[in-house]
Design a protein around this motif. Structure first.
Motif, PDB file in Angstrom:
ATOM      1  N   GLU A 146       0.812  -1.224   0.000  1.00  0.00           N
ATOM      2  CA  GLU A 146       0.000   0.000   0.000  1.00  0.00           C
ATOM      3  C   GLU A 146       0.840   1.266   0.000  1.00  0.00           C
ATOM      4  OE1 GLU A 146      -2.865   2.969   0.290  1.00  0.00           O
ATOM      5  OE2 GLU A 146      -3.021   0.887  -0.401  1.00  0.00           O
ATOM      6  N   TRP A 147       1.785   1.382   0.952  1.00  0.00           N
ATOM      7  CA  TRP A 147       2.483   2.657   1.065  1.00  0.00           C
ATOM      8  C   TRP A 147       3.274   2.972  -0.204  1.00  0.00           C
ATOM      9  CZ3 TRP A 147       7.184   5.001   0.766  1.00  0.00           C
ATOM     10  CH2 TRP A 147       7.247   6.313   1.246  1.00  0.00           C
ATOM     11  N   GLY A 148       4.059   2.009  -0.666  1.00  0.00           N
ATOM     12  CA  GLY A 148       4.862   2.260  -1.860  1.00  0.00           C
ATOM     13  C   GLY A 148       3.999   2.497  -3.088  1.00  0.00           C
ATOM     14  N   GLY A 149       2.938   1.710  -3.233  1.00  0.00           N
ATOM     15  CA  GLY A 149       2.069   1.868  -4.393  1.00  0.00           C
ATOM     16  C   GLY A 149       1.341   3.193  -4.380  1.00  0.00           C
ATOM     17  N   ALA A 150       0.770   3.557  -3.225  1.00  0.00           N
ATOM     18  CA  ALA A 150       0.026   4.808  -3.135  1.00  0.00           C
ATOM     19  C   ALA A 150       0.957   6.014  -3.266  1.00  0.00           C
ATOM     20  CB  ALA A 150      -0.733   4.870  -1.811  1.00  0.00           C
ATOM     21  N   THR A 151       2.140   5.925  -2.656  1.00  0.00           N
ATOM     22  CA  THR A 151       3.076   7.044  -2.724  1.00  0.00           C
ATOM     23  C   THR A 151       3.588   7.238  -4.145  1.00  0.00           C
ATOM     24  OG1 THR A 151       3.748   6.705  -0.424  1.00  0.00           O
ATOM     25  CG2 THR A 151       5.249   7.963  -1.826  1.00  0.00           C
ATOM     26  N   ALA A 152       3.962   6.143  -4.809  1.00  0.00           N
ATOM     27  CA  ALA A 152       4.395   6.246  -6.206  1.00  0.00           C
ATOM     28  C   ALA A 152       3.281   6.845  -7.058  1.00  0.00           C
ATOM     29  CB  ALA A 152       4.796   4.873  -6.738  1.00  0.00           C
ATOM     30  N   PHE A 153       2.057   6.389  -6.835  1.00  0.00           N
ATOM     31  CA  PHE A 153       0.912   6.880  -7.599  1.00  0.00           C
ATOM     32  C   PHE A 153       0.736   8.387  -7.401  1.00  0.00           C
ATOM     33  CE2 PHE A 153      -3.559   7.856  -8.188  1.00  0.00           C
ATOM     34  CZ  PHE A 153      -3.869   7.184  -9.360  1.00  0.00           C
ATOM     35  N   ILE A 154       0.835   8.841  -6.152  1.00  0.00           N
ATOM     36  CA  ILE A 154       0.637  10.264  -5.856  1.00  0.00           C
ATOM     37  C   ILE A 154       1.766  11.118  -6.429  1.00  0.00           C
ATOM     38  CG2 ILE A 154       0.670  11.943  -3.957  1.00  0.00           C
ATOM     39  CD1 ILE A 154      -0.917   9.834  -2.328  1.00  0.00           C
ATOM     40  N   ILE A 155       3.001  10.693  -6.211  1.00  0.00           N
ATOM     41  CA  ILE A 155       4.153  11.478  -6.689  1.00  0.00           C
ATOM     42  C   ILE A 155       4.175  11.527  -8.216  1.00  0.00           C
ATOM     43  CG2 ILE A 155       6.677  11.630  -6.737  1.00  0.00           C
ATOM     44  CD1 ILE A 155       5.371  12.357  -4.035  1.00  0.00           C
ATOM     45  N   GLU A 156       3.870  10.412  -8.852  1.00  0.00           N
ATOM     46  CA  GLU A 156       3.872  10.372 -10.319  1.00  0.00           C
ATOM     47  C   GLU A 156       2.699  11.141 -10.926  1.00  0.00           C
ATOM     48  OE1 GLU A 156       6.035   5.982 -10.539  1.00  0.00           O
ATOM     49  OE2 GLU A 156       4.022   6.246 -11.375  1.00  0.00           O
ATOM     50  N   SER A 157       1.662  11.375 -10.148  1.00  0.00           N
ATOM     51  CA  SER A 157       0.517  12.147 -10.627  1.00  0.00           C
ATOM     52  C   SER A 157       0.675  13.644 -10.352  1.00  0.00           C
ATOM     53  CB  SER A 157      -0.773  11.655  -9.958  1.00  0.00           C
ATOM     54  OG  SER A 157      -1.067  10.316 -10.312  1.00  0.00           O
ATOM     55  N   ALA A 158       1.710  14.011  -9.605  1.00  0.00           N
ATOM     56  CA  ALA A 158       1.886  15.409  -9.199  1.00  0.00           C
ATOM     57  C   ALA A 158       2.462  16.247 -10.333  1.00  0.00           C
ATOM     58  CB  ALA A 158       2.819  15.489  -7.995  1.00  0.00           C
ATOM     59  N   PRO A 159       2.070  17.522 -10.414  1.00  0.00           N
ATOM     60  CA  PRO A 159       2.720  18.437 -11.363  1.00  0.00           C
ATOM     61  C   PRO A 159       4.183  18.636 -10.990  1.00  0.00           C
ATOM     62  CG  PRO A 159       0.658  19.354 -10.503  1.00  0.00           C
ATOM     63  CD  PRO A 159       0.995  18.163  -9.654  1.00  0.00           C
ATOM     64  N   GLU A 160       4.991  18.938 -11.964  1.00  0.00           N
ATOM     65  CA  GLU A 160       6.400  19.229 -11.708  1.00  0.00           C
ATOM     66  C   GLU A 160       6.497  20.407 -10.744  1.00  0.00           C
ATOM     67  OE1 GLU A 160      10.255  18.008 -12.162  1.00  0.00           O
ATOM     68  OE2 GLU A 160       8.536  17.189 -13.241  1.00  0.00           O
ATOM     69  N   GLY A 161       7.353  20.286  -9.744  1.00  0.00           N
ATOM     70  CA  GLY A 161       7.519  21.348  -8.764  1.00  0.00           C
ATOM     71  C   GLY A 161       6.545  21.275  -7.612  1.00  0.00           C
ATOM     72  N   ARG A 162       5.647  20.277  -7.620  1.00  0.00           N
ATOM     73  CA  ARG A 162       4.683  20.148  -6.523  1.00  0.00           C
ATOM     74  C   ARG A 162       4.672  18.734  -5.940  1.00  0.00           C
ATOM     75  NH1 ARG A 162      -0.648  23.607  -8.551  1.00  0.00           N
ATOM     76  NH2 ARG A 162       0.490  25.452  -9.256  1.00  0.00           N
ATOM     77  N   ARG A 163       5.720  18.000  -6.197  1.00  0.00           N
ATOM     78  CA  ARG A 163       5.750  16.624  -5.678  1.00  0.00           C
ATOM     79  C   ARG A 163       5.765  16.605  -4.150  1.00  0.00           C
ATOM     80  NH1 ARG A 163       9.623  16.016 -10.004  1.00  0.00           N
ATOM     81  NH2 ARG A 163      11.333  16.080  -8.495  1.00  0.00           N
ATOM     82  N   GLY A 164       6.474  17.539  -3.545  1.00  0.00           N
ATOM     83  CA  GLY A 164       6.488  17.594  -2.091  1.00  0.00           C
ATOM     84  C   GLY A 164       5.110  17.881  -1.529  1.00  0.00           C
ATOM     85  N   LEU A 165       4.410  18.842  -2.130  1.00  0.00           N
ATOM     86  CA  LEU A 165       3.059  19.180  -1.682  1.00  0.00           C
ATOM     87  C   LEU A 165       2.122  17.983  -1.806  1.00  0.00           C
ATOM     88  CD1 LEU A 165       0.817  21.112  -0.819  1.00  0.00           C
ATOM     89  CD2 LEU A 165       0.600  21.803  -3.227  1.00  0.00           C
ATOM     90  N   PHE A 166       2.114  17.333  -2.970  1.00  0.00           N
ATOM     91  CA  PHE A 166       1.241  16.180  -3.178  1.00  0.00           C
ATOM     92  C   PHE A 166       1.618  15.043  -2.219  1.00  0.00           C
ATOM     93  CE2 PHE A 166      -1.407  16.180  -7.223  1.00  0.00           C
ATOM     94  CZ  PHE A 166      -1.537  17.561  -7.251  1.00  0.00           C
ATOM     95  N   GLY A 167       2.922  14.824  -2.051  1.00  0.00           N
ATOM     96  CA  GLY A 167       3.367  13.781  -1.128  1.00  0.00           C
ATOM     97  C   GLY A 167       2.968  14.087   0.303  1.00  0.00           C
ATOM     98  N   GLY A 168       3.053  15.367   0.693  1.00  0.00           N
ATOM     99  CA  GLY A 168       2.645  15.766   2.031  1.00  0.00           C
ATOM    100  C   GLY A 168       1.161  15.558   2.258  1.00  0.00           C
ATOM    101  N   ILE A 169       0.351  15.860   1.246  1.00  0.00           N
ATOM    102  CA  ILE A 169      -1.093  15.633   1.358  1.00  0.00           C
ATOM    103  C   ILE A 169      -1.382  14.133   1.471  1.00  0.00           C
ATOM    104  CG2 ILE A 169      -3.308  15.824   0.166  1.00  0.00           C
ATOM    105  CD1 ILE A 169      -2.243  18.448  -1.065  1.00  0.00           C
ATOM    106  N   GLY A 170      -0.677  13.344   0.670  1.00  0.00           N
ATOM    107  CA  GLY A 170      -0.865  11.900   0.743  1.00  0.00           C
ATOM    108  C   GLY A 170      -0.497  11.351   2.106  1.00  0.00           C
ATOM    109  N   GLN A 171       0.609  11.828   2.663  1.00  0.00           N
ATOM    110  CA  GLN A 171       1.017  11.368   3.989  1.00  0.00           C
ATOM    111  C   GLN A 171       0.060  11.864   5.055  1.00  0.00           C
ATOM    112  OE1 GLN A 171       3.539   9.271   3.881  1.00  0.00           O
ATOM    113  NE2 GLN A 171       3.390   8.753   6.050  1.00  0.00           N
ATOM    114  N   ALA A 172      -0.527  13.045   4.848  1.00  0.00           N
ATOM    115  CA  ALA A 172      -1.526  13.554   5.789  1.00  0.00           C
ATOM    116  C   ALA A 172      -2.747  12.643   5.833  1.00  0.00           C
ATOM    117  CB  ALA A 172      -1.939  14.972   5.401  1.00  0.00           C
ATOM    118  N   SER A 173      -3.066  12.006   4.717  1.00  0.00           N
ATOM    119  CA  SER A 173      -4.208  11.086   4.714  1.00  0.00           C
ATOM    120  C   SER A 173      -3.915   9.872   5.586  1.00  0.00           C
ATOM    121  CB  SER A 173      -4.540  10.643   3.285  1.00  0.00           C
ATOM    122  OG  SER A 173      -3.567   9.751   2.769  1.00  0.00           O
ATOM    123  N   ILE A 174      -2.641   9.421   5.591  1.00  0.00           N
ATOM    124  CA  ILE A 174      -2.268   8.296   6.453  1.00  0.00           C
ATOM    125  C   ILE A 174      -2.312   8.729   7.917  1.00  0.00           C
ATOM    126  CG2 ILE A 174      -0.406   6.711   7.068  1.00  0.00           C
ATOM    127  CD1 ILE A 174       0.461   6.770   4.134  1.00  0.00           C
TER     128      ILE A 174
END
Length: 439
Positions: A146-174
């Motif tokens: 789950e963690w690796g799959g969901a994190t890869a999915f979120i980071i790969e779906s993020a706009p360039e320059g916003r991977r940290g933001l998207f990753g932070g939101i994803g981790q906030a859901s956990i």
């Protein structure tokens, strides 16, 4: 990177660009986050209910022995996580992130509902703890991917320059799953008597999670594959960083990176209510509400720190957090053990949670950026799951054992300090990747 009417196209050499609108990227993020929230809620509930589960499934003349057995069963679920990370991670790299995420949420649903329905030791004897361990293993397999799959999915779906933001939101859901499980158990503990909780009330949080999981399943069935995965499938492998670093080296980095992260989570978030109840003179309900208040701060600040890591880089935040967990645990735990007010206990938990939030905001992007798309889910899931299995899953057990062995309630801080030193050394060897393209 090109932009056209709100549509982002990320292109790397040898790849065909895949376009996805901002709205689509937000939907991708939402689907992954809701699934992770519900899935980790079910996995975490067990830790909060460990004392009750110990009395129902591991009866013993010694309360400490029963609690150790219960936390050992909690840790067993983590032993299955590396296998889940390898198998489901490989599926994610070959068949797609979406397929992997559906597998993980189905597996967690099976394990969670079964735990909520299991007969206890008083009903079927030794078969009860055996079945409990089997269900924990099923949950562990699912959580491993789950963690690796969901994190890869979120980071790969993020706009360039916003991977940290998207990753932070994803981790906030956990982290929200910790908050949700804390609130649910606190409300149930206040609603029912201790005898009712012991008899049947403990089942409610598990069954509630089983009911909610179809929401996550529905949302994940309707997501698209990530642009990065589609591009990688269409193009040959490029000669980049992980062609020059062996998979074992990358796995070692992922494991070392994750040590402090997982230990902090499972000591400060999962084990803390039990610690406060047993060693700080706080009732179970008070401990849960203290945890809930601190968790609210954690959830709210993670996206900010993810966004900040997009601006200043990942390493500064990560290294400051490691330093904080070397310096702060001993003195702050000493204050907790001195019998302070609930306000002081909450303030101390908030301090710890702010640093956990800073690490968690920068962490998903930093770890994802170690790997190429064609191997990201397998290597990241495996490295993360190994670290969680060895250092995190048994953290409540280790903390309980340290206290039992040394006779000192302050002893869990040594484990926190050790983990921070290990991760700090590993992270100091990383290059800064915040402003590089995702490979």
């Amino acid at each position: 990177m090109t932009t056209d009417a709100g549509v982002i196209a990320q292109t790397l050499p040898g790849r065909v660009s895949v376009k996805m609108s901002f709205a689509e990227r937000r939907r991708q993020l939402m689907a992954a986050c809701i699934g992770s929230l519900l899935e980790y809620y079910d996995f975490i509930v067990y830790a909060f209910l460990a004392p009750t589960i110990a009395r129902n499934f591991f009866p013993s003349e010694s309360e400490a022995a029963g609690l150790l057995a219960s936390f050992a069963a909690f840790g067993v679920g983590f032993l299955a996580r590396p296998l889940g990370g390898i198998v489901i991670g490989r599926i994610g790299d070959k068949q797609g992130r979406k397929v992997a995420l559906l597998l993980t949420i189905f597996g967690m649903a099976i394990g969670t509902i079964a735990i909520g329905l299991l007969p206890t030791y008083a009903t079927i004897g030794v078969a009860a703890p055996i079945l409990l361990v089997v269900m924990r293993l099923i949950q562990g397999l699912a959580a491993g991917g789950e963690w690796g799959g969901a994190t890869a999915f979120i980071i790969e779906s993020a706009p360039e320059g916003r991977r940290g933001l998207f990753g932070g939101i994803g981790q906030a859901s956990i982290a929200s799953s910790y908050l949700l499980s804390t609130i649910v158990i606190a409300v149930i503990a206040e609603t029912f008597t201790p005898d009712q909780m012991q008899d049947w009330g403990w089942r409610i949080p598990f069954l509630l999670g089983g009911v909610l999981l179809p929401v996550g399943i529905y949302m994940r069935r309707n997501i698209k594959e990530t642009p990065a995965f589609i591009e990688a499938q269409r193009a040959p492998k490029s000669h980049t960083v992980d062609d020059f670093e062996s998979p074992l080296v990358l796995l070692g980095k992922a494991i070392g990176f994750t040590v402090v992260w997982t230990v902090c989570y499972y000591i400060m978030l999962s084990y803390m209510p039990t610690f406060l109840t047993k060693h700080a003179g706080v009732s179970q309900t008070q401990a849960l509400w203290c945890n809930a208040i601190a968790l609210m701060v954690l959830v709210m600040t993670m996206p900010f720190f993810g966004w900040w890591s997009d601006r200043i880089g990942r390493k500064p935040l990560l290294l400051v957090c490691c330093l904080a967990f070397v310096i702060l645990p001993y003195p702050l735990f000493s204050i907790i053990l001195s019998g302070p007010s609930l306000v002081t206990i909450v303030a101390i938990q908030i301090v710890f949670n702010v640093f956990i939030a800073a690490f968690s905001g920068a962490g998903p992007a930093a770890l994802s950026e170690l790997f190429q798309t064609h191997s990201r889910t397998t290597l990241m899931s495996t490295g993360y799951s190994v670290a969680v299995a060895i250092f995190g899953g048994f953290a409540p057990f280790i903390a309980t054992w340290l206290i039992s062995t040394t006779g000192s309630p302050i002893s869990p801080t040594y484990y926190l300090i050790f983990s921070a030193v290990v991760s700090g050394i590993v992270i100091s060897s990383f290059r800064e990747t915040a402003h590089e393209k995702l490979l």
